[in-house]
Design a protein around this motif. Sequence first.
Motif, PDB file in Angstrom:
ATOM      1  N   ARG A 206       0.829  -1.206   0.000  1.00  0.00           N
ATOM      2  CA  ARG A 206       0.000   0.000   0.000  1.00  0.00           C
ATOM      3  C   ARG A 206       0.862   1.254   0.000  1.00  0.00           C
ATOM      4  O   ARG A 206       0.480   2.278  -0.580  1.00  0.00           O
ATOM      5  N   SER A 211      -3.592   3.286  -3.748  1.00  0.00           N
ATOM      6  CA  SER A 211      -4.940   2.911  -4.181  1.00  0.00           C
ATOM      7  C   SER A 211      -5.295   1.467  -3.818  1.00  0.00           C
ATOM      8  O   SER A 211      -6.449   1.060  -3.926  1.00  0.00           O
ATOM      9  N   THR A 213      -6.496  -1.558  -1.899  1.00  0.00           N
ATOM     10  CA  THR A 213      -7.363  -1.773  -0.750  1.00  0.00           C
ATOM     11  C   THR A 213      -7.017  -3.086  -0.071  1.00  0.00           C
ATOM     12  O   THR A 213      -6.422  -3.990  -0.681  1.00  0.00           O
TER      13      THR A 213
END
Length: 227
Positions: A206, A211, A213
């Motif tokens: 991350r 972006s 998740t």
Amino acid sequence: MLERFAGLTTAHVADACLRAKVPVRTVSLTAVTGSRVAGRVLPAQHVGSVDVFLEALESAADGDVLVVDNGGRRDEACVGDLLALEAAAAGVVGIVIWGLHRDTVDIAAIGLPVFSLGALPTGPLRLDPQSADALSTATIGDWTVTRDDVVLADEDGAIFVPADRLEELFGLAESIRDTERRQADAIRAGRSLREQVSFAQYLERRAADPSLTFRQHLRAVRGAIEE
């Protein structure tokens, strides 16, 4: 149906609905008696008199669950001990009420599983016209249910699922349950959930791609439970 549901929870079934892309139709209810119930929906819209329930019971089949729509009202109770007795005698295996009940002690003595929003001594306060669909649909929270639905309820509340998808959803729910149990056993054995889902790797990935998740990461490491 209740035997199959006995090894599951409504949470497992809700996650199964997500995986199967079936609308998750849940409401928060409290068990008055019994810890769980499962059966085909027998809908009835309360309009201020017990006769609508008696009429619904005329068409009850063994294993049905009487689902009472009282609009979520909290100023009157719409189900008491006599209805619980009558429902049990008609082969109904439980009552789910979007509203309040009364006669709690007597209902507990009867032993029929009953779920509601709570208890109140006050009985019906009005008598409204009975709609044409009073015995074919019931609105529970945001959801409208019919005889084509099954209701499952336990300590977490109630969930309504299409009867023709029940076996599929039970199978998925059992898979989800088994995955969660393996994860729980691993935690008890000293392997944290963070380790099981490679959480440090997720944080690293991350940082390089904001972006990303957590759900995407779980899919990549095959750690998603509800998908």
